[in-house]
Write a protein that holds these residues in place. Structure first.
Motif, PDB file in Angstrom:
ATOM      1  N   LEU B 274       0.693  -1.143   0.056  1.00 50.66           N
ATOM      2  CA  LEU B 274       0.082   0.191  -0.033  1.00 50.66           C
ATOM      3  C   LEU B 274       0.936   1.250  -0.008  1.00 50.66           C
ATOM      4  O   LEU B 274       1.853   1.195   0.698  1.00 50.66           O
ATOM      5  N   ILE B 276       1.268   4.752   1.507  1.00 50.61           N
ATOM      6  CA  ILE B 276       0.691   5.547   2.408  1.00 50.61           C
ATOM      7  C   ILE B 276       1.483   6.673   2.797  1.00 50.61           C
ATOM      8  O   ILE B 276       2.548   6.612   3.480  1.00 50.61           O
ATOM      9  N   LEU B 277       1.432   7.747   2.006  1.00 47.94           N
ATOM     10  CA  LEU B 277       2.412   8.870   1.891  1.00 47.94           C
ATOM     11  C   LEU B 277       2.375   9.530   3.366  1.00 47.94           C
ATOM     12  O   LEU B 277       3.609  10.165   3.612  1.00 47.94           O
ATOM     13  N   ASP B 278       1.545   9.651   4.130  1.00 51.40           N
ATOM     14  CA  ASP B 278       1.414  10.501   5.434  1.00 51.40           C
ATOM     15  C   ASP B 278       2.093   9.541   6.202  1.00 51.40           C
ATOM     16  O   ASP B 278       1.407   8.332   6.761  1.00 51.40           O
TER      17      ASP B 278
END
Lengths: 317, 561
Positions: B274, B276-278
């Protein structure tokens, strides 16, 4: 009705013109940005030869007007082209994400619009009461926090305790109930963000009318305050309220990238940001057109609805 | 559109927060206040106790951090690998613009996803040694003609056998005039690639003993070829997992390849990767059990993770390093005395403590790291020494110096803070570093190798020659300091074909000395690869330091306990 139909057609024509101008401006702005897709795709590892080869492959060595014209003729034939970065058809890329974005926007709107109308009417009804003050202060503080802060607070309160997932992984074959459950936190965040605007406009518009002589007349007739507000004041206050709702709906579609990032929600906003930073102009254009259309259509709907609710405008010669 | 504009600036704010750990900022402020307080603490008793308590807390934090970097032997005991489970990875990388073309894989997401579905000719194992993957074995008589024997009986996910032609097509994808690959320069010395039975024969224009190392590069996935070309939009490979679905920038889902030829590898039934940049979202996902492995942990949150006992922290020291290259052609950096002055005006230990949160090591301006064979560990270190910096300034005929340092966090997480820290220590040596903050967007185009003094990073390389050839040889495409040193370039060519191990070590040591003391790149620190896993994730005794996420191969090497 004839009048309304004319107005719709006129506005749609203007809307198409707006979209054309928007596409021109977006294209120009992306051209002004430093670097192009070839150099950003290769990033740190770009060498002059590989950049040149990639540019030639992607057709980026053509002059800007030629590229714009090619894009425009494609779109007029209903072909958005392929993403330059992933070489996938843009229509496919957008379909799921647009669906996700609209789903979240509608979900948030379904909570926020009734909520803010009810709160606004009640606040106008019980003006300067404790309820009015609490509702106002609450809505204002919710809108004053940055979205990501609200999102983190909700995650802290509702996700870490295990009530709701912090990450909204949705897939097309989920049931509606599951979808509503996993996207509850982002929808709640957005609700908190947009409620204040609509609620305060409802309250202000109604209060504004309450000083009118005809309201005083109604009061003198001995009508209940609720009936005065709902039957006499609200219909006349609808026009500004509808406009504010339209703007907020448009915001829910176009401006929620921060919420998407925090909740890992695959919507259009994130795609737009990624595409701008990679200079994937075809995708940027397509999304910009969707966003602009959302504004045009929602504004049109708002205008039509406010015309329909106002008999004076309906009979204008 | 105004609302949208507002929200993108919010987004930038958000990413700024995500990329700039509060801890780092707090760390700088703390250092400043501490220095001020130490000046005054004799006059103010209240301050004095404040300092003591603060120091106590700092000490406690440092102790906690030290405890986290567990020696390999202290990690939980491992049983034999077990099969099964759905392994979910949350990475702080991955864009919706990520493509399939192997030549353009550039971020961790693309790399981990590629390693899950592809094999290469040669694999770098957990100890940094080369082992055969699709190449069963390889050999060269003269270091110039390399023969790779292709493993038989391996099939692609589509069912097709892996043949010599597929290998040649996969290599040729990165070679030739119209190639757009990031590793095109590896193939510049290659004059010919041809098939010979079950062998692939590669001919170079000069001997290179380390050529097989180059063939282990992550871009070199073996993919099915047709008419001498691979299809760069296909996900078909011969690796451990078969792609079920992939949405760029969101998620990839893979299932175990039932016909995978390595029976002792690929233990998971299913893998989900996945984006999930944050960083807060990533952490939350791990803590609430929605993923099993995350990367890029904010140093400030590691203690909290440990305290809640919800995750294992892996901090893997490797060759990755952060750098400040100076354009050696431009004044004042054309004078080595100026470069040395700057090298002595940086407090390396403080950088490691504040920018890396202790998860790293001091580097002595040496791009070769402890994971390399010929690492020169005994080179005299460069302590922060303002007097010595002033001395070199005077040698350069200057009393003071003022330079611009152009930075953005695109260079590495915390680059702006590292620049601020550098400016502060350099000021004590009479060097005024004027920090110019650049936008992340377009940093590699408009700043790096354009402005004379910037920040950058390297993933490090398993082989000395690979590192020096790509970053320090005269005229190399990524020689970001535009540095040319006659003796260095002479040694580089000589060492490549030297067969005597001792002589070779001597040469590489001399080259490291030259780069460190006469080079034009300041390398203050080696950054660890920091990951966090769910408690039930088991790893082999040795986790590879070659690249992040166990050499990108966690999906193949790890399992659920």
């Amino acid at each position: 009705m004839h009048l309304v139909l004319m107005m719709i057609l006129q506005r749609l024509a203007l809307g198409v013109l707006t979209l054309f101008v928007v596409s021109l401006v977006i294209f120009g702005a992306t051209e002004l940005l430093p670097g192009d897709l070839a150099s950003t795709l290769l990033g740190q590892s770009a060498t002059p030869e590989t950049v040149a080869a990639l540019r030639a492959q992607l057709g980026l060595d053509q002059p800007a007007p030629v590229r714009y014209w090619a894009w425009l003729t494609g779109v007029l034939q209903g072909d958005f082209g392929v993403s330059l970065a992933t070489r996938r058809p843009i229509a496919d890329m957008l379909a799921t994400r647009l669906g996700n974005t609209v789903f979240l926007a509608l979900y948030a709107a379904a909570i926020a619009v009734p909520l803010s109308l009810i709160l606004g009417v009640l606040a106008a009804l019980w003006r300067n009461s404790l309820f009015d003050r609490v509702a106002n202060a609450g809505a204002l503080s919710a809108i004053s926090f940055p979205e990501f802060f609200l999102a983190y607070i909700l995650i802290f309160l509702l996700a870490q305790s295990g009530y709701f997932p912090s990450m909204t992984r949705i897939s097309p074959n989920m049931s509606l109930g599951d979808k509503l459950y996993v996207t509850f936190l982002p929808a709640l965040t957005l609700t908190l963000v947009v409620t204040a605007h609509m609620m305060r406009m409802t309250r202000a518009a109604i209060i504004n009318l309450m000083a009118q002589p005809y309201i005083e007349m109604a009061r003198l007739k001995g009508l209940s305050p609720l009936r005065i507000v709902l039957r006499h004041a609200l219909p006349n206050a609808l026009a500004p309220i509808i406009n504010v709702i339209a703007i907020n709906l448009a915001y829910l579609i176009t401006g929620v990238v921060v919420v998407e990032v925090v909740f890992v929600y695959p919507g259009l906003g994130q795609l737009m940001v990624d595409s701008v930073s990679k200079r994937d102009i075809a995708v940027v254009q397509a999304i910009a057109l969707i966003f602009a259309s959302a504004y045009v259509l929602l504004n049109l709907t708002a205008d039509v609805l406010s015309t329909l609710t106002n008999p004076r405008l309906m009979r204008r010669k | 559109m105004p609302l949208f504009v507002v929200s993108t600036s919010c987004y930038e704010m958000l990413t700024l927060c995500a990329e700039k750990p509060w801890r780092v900022v707090a760390g700088i402020v703390r250092h400043r206040t501490r220095r001020n307080r130490e000046k005054h603490n004799t006059t103010n008793k209240a301050h004095q106790t404040g300092v003591t308590r603060r120091r106590l807390l700092q000490g406690a934090t440092a102790l906690g951090a030290a405890g986290l970097i567990l020696p390999a032997s202290y990690r939980p005991a491992r049983a034999e690998p077990q099969k099964g489970g759905n392994f979910r990875i949350g990475l702080g990388h991955g864009n919706s613009t990520d493509g399939y073309d192997p030549g353009l894989w550039d971020n961790l997401y693309a790399q981990v996803f590629a390693a899950a579905r592809h094999n290469q000719l040669i694999e770098v194992d957990s100890d940094g040694q080369l082992i055969g993957e699709i190449a069963e074995s390889w050999d060269s008589d003269d270091g110039q003609t390399w023969v790779f024997r292709i493993r038989q009986g391996v099939t692609f996910h589509s069912g097709k056998d892996v043949t010599v032609d597929d290998v040649i097509a996969s290599l040729n994808h990165h070679r030739g005039d119209d190639a757009t690959s990031a590793i095109k320069q590896f193939f510049d010395p290659v004059t010919d690639i041809r098939a010979d039975g079950d062998n692939v024969v590669v001919t170079l224009d000069a001997p290179n003993g380390d050529f097989p190392y180059l063939m282990s590069d992550y871009h070199l996935a073996i993919m099915p070829g047709a008419d001498g070309k691979i299809d760069p939009t296909s996900t078909d490979g011969c690796g451990p997992y078969i792609v079920e679905s992939y949405e760029p920038g969101v998620q990839a889902t893979l299932n175990r390849n039932p016909d995978y030829w390595k029976s002792h590898r690929a233990h998971f039934d299913r893998v989900e990767i996945l984006a999930i940049l944050d960083s807060a979202a990533r952490l939350n996902a791990l803590m609430t059990g929605q993923v099993d492995l995350i990367d890029q942990i904010d140093p400030a949150t590691i203690g909290m993770l440990e305290a809640r006992n919800v995750a294992n922290i892996l901090s893997i020291p490797g060759n990755a390093h952060y750098v400040f290259p100076m354009d050696s052609r431009a004044a004042p950096f054309d004078d080595n005395n100026v470069r040395l002055a700057l090298k002595y005006a940086i407090d390396r230990q403080q950088m490691v403590d504040t920018i890396l949160g202790g998860h790293g090591a001091v580097s002595n301006d040496n791009p070769i790291g402890p994971a390399n064979r010929y690492f020169y560990a005994d080179m005299e270190p460069k302590e922060f020494d303002p007097d010595r910096a002033r001395y070199y300034l005077r040698q350069a005929g200057m009393e003071s110096l003022s330079v611009d340092l152009n930075v953005a966090d695109a260079a590495f997480a915390g680059a702006v803070d590292a620049g601020a820290l550098f400016a502060e220590t350099a000021a004590q040596a009479g060097i005024n570093i004027n920090l110019v903050r650049e936008p992340n967007d377009g940093y590699w185009d408009n700043v790096w190798m354009q402005k004379p003094f910037v920040a950058s990073y390297w993933g490090g390389r398993a082989v000395e020659d690979h590192m020096f050839t790509t970053g320090y040889a005269a005229g190399a495409a990524w020689n970001d300091s535009f540095w040319e040193h006659e003796r260095f370039n002479e040694l580089l060519v000589k060492a490549r074909s030297e067969v005597n191990e001792d002589l070779r070590r001597e040469m590489y040591h001399e080259m490291q000395r030259i780069v460190s003391f006469e080079g034009s790149v300041i390398i203050p620190m080696n950054n660890n690869y920091v990951m966090a896993t769910a408690l039930n994730v088991a790893t082999p005794e040795q986790v590879s330091a070659n690249w992040n996420i166990d050499g990108f191969r966690a999906t193949e090497r790890w399992w659920f306990a």
